[in-house]
Enzyme design. Structure first.
Site, short mmCIF file in Angstrom:
data_model
loop_
_atom_site.label_atom_id
_atom_site.label_comp_id
_atom_site.label_asym_id
_atom_site.label_seq_id
_atom_site.Cartn_x
_atom_site.Cartn_y
_atom_site.Cartn_z
N LYS A 118 -31.88 102.89 50.13
CA LYS A 118 -32.42 104.18 49.77
C LYS A 118 -31.83 105.29 50.64
CE LYS A 118 -34.82 101.80 47.00
NZ LYS A 118 -36.17 101.27 47.04
N TRP A 122 -44.76 99.41 44.93
CA TRP A 122 -44.21 98.56 46.00
C TRP A 122 -45.31 98.00 46.88
CZ3 TRP A 122 -39.94 96.92 44.42
CH2 TRP A 122 -39.00 97.75 43.79
N ASP A 140 -43.78 99.65 55.22
CA ASP A 140 -42.54 99.66 54.43
C ASP A 140 -42.05 101.11 54.43
OD1 ASP A 140 -40.60 99.77 52.45
OD2 ASP A 140 -41.82 98.82 50.90
C1 LIG Z 1 -36.79 100.05 46.61
C2 LIG Z 1 -38.00 99.71 47.36
C3 LIG Z 1 -38.39 98.37 47.59
C4 LIG Z 1 -37.63 97.20 47.02
O1 LIG Z 1 -36.40 97.04 47.60
P1 LIG Z 1 -35.46 95.80 47.27
O2 LIG Z 1 -34.41 95.89 48.33
O3 LIG Z 1 -34.94 96.00 45.88
O4 LIG Z 1 -36.26 94.56 47.38
C5 LIG Z 1 -39.51 98.13 48.34
N1 LIG Z 1 -40.23 99.16 48.86
C6 LIG Z 1 -39.89 100.44 48.65
C7 LIG Z 1 -40.72 101.51 49.25
C8 LIG Z 1 -38.78 100.76 47.90
O5 LIG Z 1 -38.46 102.04 47.70
#
Ligand SMILES: *Cc1c(COP(=O)(O)O)cnc(C)c1O
Length: 361
Positions: free
Chosen positions: A194, A100, A170
């Site tokens: 998540k 990511w 993030d």
């Molecule tokens: C799942 C995830 C993403 C991507 O998320 P989307 O909503 O599918 O774009 C980005 N960063 C992390 C840390 C993730 O776990």
């Protein structure tokens, strides 16, 4: 029958929240309609989104000089939105600790000079690099991290020394899993699927001075933080139903005792699994101990066939979505806030049985 869902995302949500949503599906609090059917400009909905923001602010103790934005496009849209809005000097430093972070870094390179100042790719992202004295660029607009690496199961236990530069994080897979000091960040964001709610919603918590008219040329209106901040996340139709569910999860978290209580609960759960992985003669954790995530726990048996057999037998026993990410293989148990402690206890009991049956131990 509900299963124990160890999916990395979309992931398990509190049963209480799902039941409440079900009860309110046809008639939300006397409105005579579902939240899915109501105007986002209605009084009823305004209370839903305002309450959600207020509860999130309370949970995370977000200072008044930070805006909370409920946006769409998932976490991945932020890979572009961040550089478009924050790259004033067109320079940013990225710490690459997984897929990511790597995607975010590659996306930023479309808009300016993205510097990879640290990486753990040399060891399949199984650790967090030492970030106490990195070559931070003099003119960097921000330093970027992915705080919890969903795929690899690592987490920053201490934030990098950004040498005064704005920290952008993030937090998709560790959102609301423990207390955070928001003041240490310029921008915190996460996709909610998540740990908080339905896919599609992304929450951005951003310091006000970073929200300006001055964005990269060509930035679409929908990709400007300012337009969403000025309109309190109602510039256009927001992902209204998703935000409603997030709001319910915030209330559920408050009822559990807030983020301190969540941290305790999550540490207890993770310890059960990690302690077993450390003593097992069959299963092994794949991450450097000091960098282990409380949320995502990858492990392997050392044999691909046995891994596959385990995933299959576990699913048949009601422990689902334990297959590791396609880029690492093996298994991964995601044990987010809503995973009850019994889920982890029963998984470990199942693993012990599997170990006995396959090693004779
Ligand atoms: C799942 C995830 C993403 C991507 O998320 P989307 O909503 O599918 O774009 C980005 N960063 C992390 C840390 C993730 O776990």
């Amino acid at each position: 029958m509900r299963v124990y869902n160890f999916s990395a995302g979309p992931a398990v949500l509190p049963e209480e929240v799902l039941k409440e949503a079900a009860a309110e599906m046809l008639d939300y609090q006397g409105s005579g309609m579902s939240v899915m059917e109501m105007s986002h400009r209605s009084k009823v909905y305004d209370k839903i989104i305002k309450d959600a923001e207020a509860d999130l602010r309370e949970l995370m103790q977000i200072p008044d000089n930070y805006k909370v934005l409920f946006l769409q496009g998932g976490a991945s849209s932020q890979f572009a939105m961040i550089p478009m809005n924050l790259m004033k000097n067109k320079v940013a430093d990225y710490i690459v600790t997984g897929q990511w972070a790597k995607k975010a870094y590659q996306e930023a390179a479309l808009y300016g000079k993205a510097n990879k100042i640290a990486s753990s790719e040399d060891e399949t992202f199984s650790y967090i690099p030492d970030c106490s004295d990195l070559p931070i660029s003099e003119d960097a607009d921000y330093v970027y991290i992915c705080e919890n690496n969903t795929i690899y199961g690592t987490k920053f236990k201490t934030l990098p020394n950004t040498k005064g530069k704005t920290l952008v994080a993030d937090v998709s897979s560790c959102f609301l899993s423990e207390p955070v000091d928001v003041t240490k960040y310029g921008l915190i964001y996460g996709g909610v699927q998540k740990n908080i709610g339905p896919a599609g919603v992304v929450i951005v918590i951003v310091r006000e001075d970073l929200i300006t008219e001055e964005v990269l040329p060509g930035t679409p209106t929908m990709f400007k933080y300012k337009i969403h901040a000025d309109n309190e996340s109602l510039y256009n139709t927001p992902p209204a139903y998703g935000i409603y569910i997030c709001g319910k999860v915030f209330k559920w978290l408050k009822k559990q005792g807030g983020l301190e209580a969540m941290k305790e609960h999550n540490e207890k759960k993770a310890k059960i699994l990690y302690d077993y992985l450390d003593e097992s003669s069959l299963f092994k954790g794949t991450v450097r101990k000091e960098d282990r995530s409380l949320m995502n726990v990858p492990f392997v048996t050392g044999s691909e066939e046995l891994d596959a057999e385990f995933v299959k037998e576990a699913a048949a026993a009601g422990f689902v979505n334990l297959k590791g990410h396609r880029s690492v293989g093996g298994m991964r148990a995601s044990i987010y806030n809503a995973m009850p402690i019994e889920g982890v206890e029963k998984l470990v009991a199942f693993m012990k049985d599997f170990e006995k049956n396959h090693t004779g131990a």
